[in-house]
Design an enzyme around this catalytic site. Structure first.
Site, PDB file in Angstrom:
ATOM      1  N   HIS A  18       0.842  -1.187   0.000  1.00 19.95           N
ATOM      2  CA  HIS A  18       0.000   0.000   0.000  1.00 19.95           C
ATOM      3  C   HIS A  18       0.881   1.243   0.000  1.00 19.95           C
ATOM      4  CE1 HIS A  18       0.680   0.783   4.266  1.00 19.95           C
ATOM      5  NE2 HIS A  18       0.234  -0.422   4.583  1.00 19.95           N
ATOM      6  N   HIS A  21       4.014   1.494   2.279  1.00 24.17           N
ATOM      7  CA  HIS A  21       5.190   0.770   1.784  1.00 24.17           C
ATOM      8  C   HIS A  21       5.787   1.498   0.579  1.00 24.17           C
ATOM      9  CE1 HIS A  21       2.380  -2.697   3.024  1.00 24.17           C
ATOM     10  NE2 HIS A  21       3.176  -2.473   4.046  1.00 24.17           N
ATOM     11  N   CYS A 126       2.074  -9.107  20.464  1.00 26.67           N
ATOM     12  CA  CYS A 126       1.182  -8.628  19.398  1.00 26.67           C
ATOM     13  C   CYS A 126       1.646  -9.243  18.091  1.00 26.67           C
ATOM     14  CB  CYS A 126       1.203  -7.099  19.300  1.00 26.67           C
ATOM     15  SG  CYS A 126       0.308  -6.530  17.833  1.00 26.67           S
ATOM     16  N   CYS A 129       2.394  -6.688  15.209  1.00 20.78           N
ATOM     17  CA  CYS A 129       3.717  -6.043  15.283  1.00 20.78           C
ATOM     18  C   CYS A 129       4.840  -7.068  15.304  1.00 20.78           C
ATOM     19  CB  CYS A 129       3.868  -5.200  16.546  1.00 20.78           C
ATOM     20  SG  CYS A 129       2.805  -3.777  16.663  1.00 20.78           S
ATOM     21  N   CYS A 143      -3.188  -3.127  21.381  1.00 19.52           N
ATOM     22  CA  CYS A 143      -2.112  -2.439  20.674  1.00 19.52           C
ATOM     23  C   CYS A 143      -2.753  -1.378  19.784  1.00 19.52           C
ATOM     24  CB  CYS A 143      -1.349  -3.457  19.831  1.00 19.52           C
ATOM     25  SG  CYS A 143      -0.346  -2.700  18.560  1.00 19.52           S
ATOM     26  N   HIS A 146      -2.818  -2.267  16.120  1.00 13.82           N
ATOM     27  CA  HIS A 146      -3.593  -3.449  15.720  1.00 13.82           C
ATOM     28  C   HIS A 146      -4.734  -3.670  16.703  1.00 13.82           C
ATOM     29  CE1 HIS A 146       0.477  -4.009  14.060  1.00 13.82           C
ATOM     30  NE2 HIS A 146      -0.195  -4.345  12.976  1.00 13.82           N
ATOM     31  N   LYS A 292      -3.509   5.713  11.147  1.00 12.66           N
ATOM     32  CA  LYS A 292      -2.454   5.136  10.324  1.00 12.66           C
ATOM     33  C   LYS A 292      -3.072   4.267   9.230  1.00 12.66           C
ATOM     34  CE  LYS A 292       1.499   2.053  10.300  1.00 12.66           C
ATOM     35  NZ  LYS A 292       1.966   0.759  10.722  1.00 12.66           N
ATOM     36  N   LYS A 295      -3.462  -2.389   6.680  1.00  9.38           N
ATOM     37  CA  LYS A 295      -4.419  -3.418   6.313  1.00  9.38           C
ATOM     38  C   LYS A 295      -5.350  -3.718   7.482  1.00  9.38           C
ATOM     39  CE  LYS A 295      -4.780  -8.208   4.947  1.00  9.38           C
ATOM     40  NZ  LYS A 295      -4.091  -9.499   4.923  1.00  9.38           N
TER      41      LYS A 295
HETATM   42  N1  MSP Z   1       8.748  -6.601   8.073  1.00 13.84           N
HETATM   43  C1  MSP Z   1       8.915  -5.458   8.875  1.00 13.84           C
HETATM   44  C2  MSP Z   1      10.184  -4.724   8.532  1.00 13.84           C
HETATM   45  C3  MSP Z   1      11.438  -5.505   8.660  1.00 13.84           C
HETATM   46  S1  MSP Z   1      12.814  -4.604   8.160  1.00 13.84           S
HETATM   47  C4  MSP Z   1      14.140  -5.466   8.667  1.00 13.84           C
HETATM   48  C5  MSP Z   1       7.724  -4.513   8.677  1.00 13.84           C
HETATM   49  N2  MSP Z   1       7.036  -4.652   7.566  1.00 13.84           N
HETATM   50  S2  MSP Z   1       5.730  -3.836   7.198  1.00 13.84           S
HETATM   51  O1  MSP Z   1       5.359  -4.337   5.906  1.00 13.84           O
HETATM   52  O2  MSP Z   1       4.758  -3.939   8.217  1.00 13.84           O
HETATM   53  O3  MSP Z   1       6.069  -2.321   7.134  1.00 13.84           O
HETATM   54  C6  MSP Z   1       7.156  -1.868   6.428  1.00 13.84           C
HETATM   55  C7  MSP Z   1       7.284  -0.392   6.379  1.00 13.84           C
HETATM   56  O4  MSP Z   1       6.100   0.238   5.885  1.00 13.84           O
HETATM   57  C8  MSP Z   1       7.602   0.269   7.696  1.00 13.84           C
HETATM   58  O5  MSP Z   1       8.675   1.175   7.457  1.00 13.84           O
HETATM   59  C9  MSP Z   1       6.369   1.010   8.039  1.00 13.84           C
HETATM   60  O6  MSP Z   1       6.651   2.141   8.802  1.00 13.84           O
HETATM   61  C10 MSP Z   1       5.870   1.380   6.664  1.00 13.84           C
HETATM   62  N3  MSP Z   1       4.483   1.725   6.721  1.00 13.84           N
HETATM   63  C11 MSP Z   1       3.442   0.881   6.942  1.00 13.84           C
HETATM   64  N4  MSP Z   1       2.320   1.623   7.023  1.00 13.84           N
HETATM   65  C12 MSP Z   1       2.623   2.947   6.888  1.00 13.84           C
HETATM   66  C13 MSP Z   1       1.891   4.126   6.752  1.00 13.84           C
HETATM   67  N5  MSP Z   1       0.580   4.150   6.901  1.00 13.84           N
HETATM   68  N6  MSP Z   1       2.549   5.271   6.443  1.00 13.84           N
HETATM   69  C14 MSP Z   1       3.887   5.285   6.181  1.00 13.84           C
HETATM   70  N7  MSP Z   1       4.606   4.176   6.282  1.00 13.84           N
HETATM   71  C15 MSP Z   1       4.049   3.054   6.846  1.00 13.84           C
HETATM   72  O7  MSP Z   1       7.500  -3.685   9.538  1.00 13.84           O
END
Ligand code: MSP
Length: 468
Positions: A18, A21, A126, A129, A143, A146, A292, A295
């Site tokens: 999304h 990411h 959690c 997380c 949390c 979540h 935030k 998903k």
């Molecule tokens: N798998 C772990 C990261 C491991 S790195 C060694 C993880 N994955 S994640 O898919 O949940 O999230 C990855 C990144 O996306 C994080 O940097 C997170 O901050 C970012 N984002 C997820 N949702 C977000 C927003 N709504 N806004 C901006 N970035 C956010 O965590």
């Protein structure tokens, strides 16, 4: 020429990509392109985080084995990054055997050096997380990231990493600038927490089979976060093109995972006797109506939908100009639309057609190149600042056309004056294109092709007007 190794977090494959990411990965893409253009030797890595309870559960829910499931979803990420025009040099998956082997080697090394011991852990976990929560983390007993998943009480025998042994060394390393945490407020948060104290962390799981086995005790698997963090280093050991790139210049990530990247990862590297990354940079969140985007909250925007509506480069622009790296930013489709109209269709696109149209009609007297730089913005990760500056230049060109009214000068027979003016406008627009290259590569190249052509002719609209 210097080496520039940049990483993004590796994304959990329980989710499809999304905008959150996409933002991190796009920022990394801009930095990678900018450094390549300067002649630096760049390695840009992204990938997927495929082990752990969360992915295992998602696979079960989809009726697939973890292998089938992760193959499928990692493909979705690869595809999404392809359509966003990302220029990563490789895509790592933690299920790759080469990566797993390096995780085991590192762990064994740290164990042999006496920084890992066994013990029992009891806490609230959690799954969203993939971490144990502290009482301070809970809001109304759940949390906040979540709220739909109740934290689960877990008690098990685990291996622990002596994180507490590194408190002083980490504080000193931060104070002496051995690695930087940016922005400043985030650094202060980390320093504040470190000063309060540091507990050891559990780094293995007995109940999660989908993971890398602990080398000296195959009944346990490596905690998914340790497995994931090691990707930054393991890539430089087994991906041919990445060899010699450790330590990373920048780890880019969102603020929710800063603790792992700015504390646990560094302590782990110190324990293994490896170099620390130079910069750990954490950005804010995209929120929708203040929440935030995620998903589990069900409010995600899919970058592919934006590309369908606005086109690739416009989407890159809209995403990167919307968030100021350091802060959270609330977004909505309506605001994307407004920005598209005002800054792209009626902004840069319109200026470009005005200038080329007039050159075709009135002719041009070439002017010397105009200089300008976004170096300071890029070095301070101020991506939206850089875009504001570039789009400001484009607006200045448009305004000076309004002020000079070349069509009146032309009518009055001041042909030379018009040609000189247009030469200057073209030179400024060439600068706009040059500065835009890392952000909107195709648009920048289209502008450059048109403006460096032997004969400049009225150009096709860069950003079509939206019909619905
Ligand atoms: N798998 C772990 C990261 C491991 S790195 C060694 C993880 N994955 S994640 O898919 O949940 O999230 C990855 C990144 O996306 C994080 O940097 C997170 O901050 C970012 N984002 C997820 N949702 C977000 C927003 N709504 N806004 C901006 N970035 C956010 O965590």
């Amino acid at each position: 020429m210097s080496k520039y190794y940049i990483t993004t977090p590796i994304y959990y494959v329980n989710d499809k990509p999304h905008l959150g990411h996409a933002y991190t990965t796009l920022c990394a893409d801009v930095l990678a392109r900018w450094h390549r253009d300067r002649g630096d030797e760049v390695f840009f890595l992204t990938g997927t985080d495929e082990h752990g309870a969360k992915v295992q559960q998602a696979a079960e829910a989809a009726g697939l084995t973890p292998e089938e499931f992760t193959d499928k979803i990692s493909q979705t990420f690869k595809q999404a990054w392809k359509i966003l025009g990302l220029s990563h040099d490789d895509f790592i998956r933690t299920s790759q055997p080469e990566h797993q082997q390096i995780v085991q080697e590192l762990l064994q090394k740290i164990y042999d050096r006496g920084f890992i011991y066994d013990g029992e852990y009891e806490g609230l976990y959690c799954i969203g997380c993939e971490k144990f929560l502290q009482i301070d983390d809970l809001i109304n007993n759940v949390c906040p990231l979540h709220p739909k998943d109740k934290p689960v009480k877990q008690k098990e025998k685990n291996y622990f990493f002596k994180l507490s042994a590194f408190r002083e060394e980490l504080l000193n390393a931060i104070n002496q600038g051995k690695y930087q945490i940016v922005p400043e407020e985030r650094k202060n948060e980390i320093v504040g927490k470190l000063k309060k104290g540091l507990d050891d962390v559990s780094i293995s799981r007995s109940e999660v089979s989908w993971g890398v086995p602990i080398p000296w005790d195959k009944t346990q698997t490596v905690y998914v976060w340790i497995d994931a963090l090691v990707n930054y280093y393991s890539a430089t050991q087994f991906i041919q093109k990445a060899k010699g790139f450790w330590p990373a210049q920048v780890h880019l990530l969102g603020k929710d995972i800063l603790w792992f990247h700015a504390v646990i990862w560094e302590a782990f590297l110190l324990a293994a006797g490896l170099d620390l990354p130079k910069v750990v940079a954490a950005h804010g969140f995209f929120t929708v109506d203040g929440q935030k985007m995620s998903k589990s909250l069900g409010n995600v925007i899919d970058p592919a939908d934006l590309i369908k509506q606005f086109g690739l480069d416009a989407t890159r622009y809209l995403i990167l100009s919307q968030l100021s790296f350091a802060n959270d930013s609330d977004i909505s489709l309506a605001r994307f639309r407004e920005r598209y109209d005002s800054n792209l269709a009626n902004g840069l696109g319109n200026t470009f057609s005005r200038v080329t149209n007039m050159v075709e009609q009135y002719g041009i007297k070439k002017s010397s190149p105009v200089r300008g730089s976004i170096d300071d913005y890029i070095n301070s990760l101020n991506f939206n600042g850089a875009l504001n500056y570039i789009f400001g230049l484009s607006r200045e060109i448009d305004q000076s056309i309004d002020n000079h009214k070349p069509w009146l000068l032309f009518k009055a027979g001041k042909i030379d004056e018009v040609k000189i003016f247009l030469g200057e406008s073209v030179a400024k627009l060439q600068l706009v294109a040059e500065l835009l290259l890392p952000f909107m590569p195709e648009t920048a190249k289209t502008i450059q092709r048109a403006l460096f052509a032997d004969k400049i002719t009225k150009a096709e609209p860069l950003f079509p007007r939206l019909t619905n």
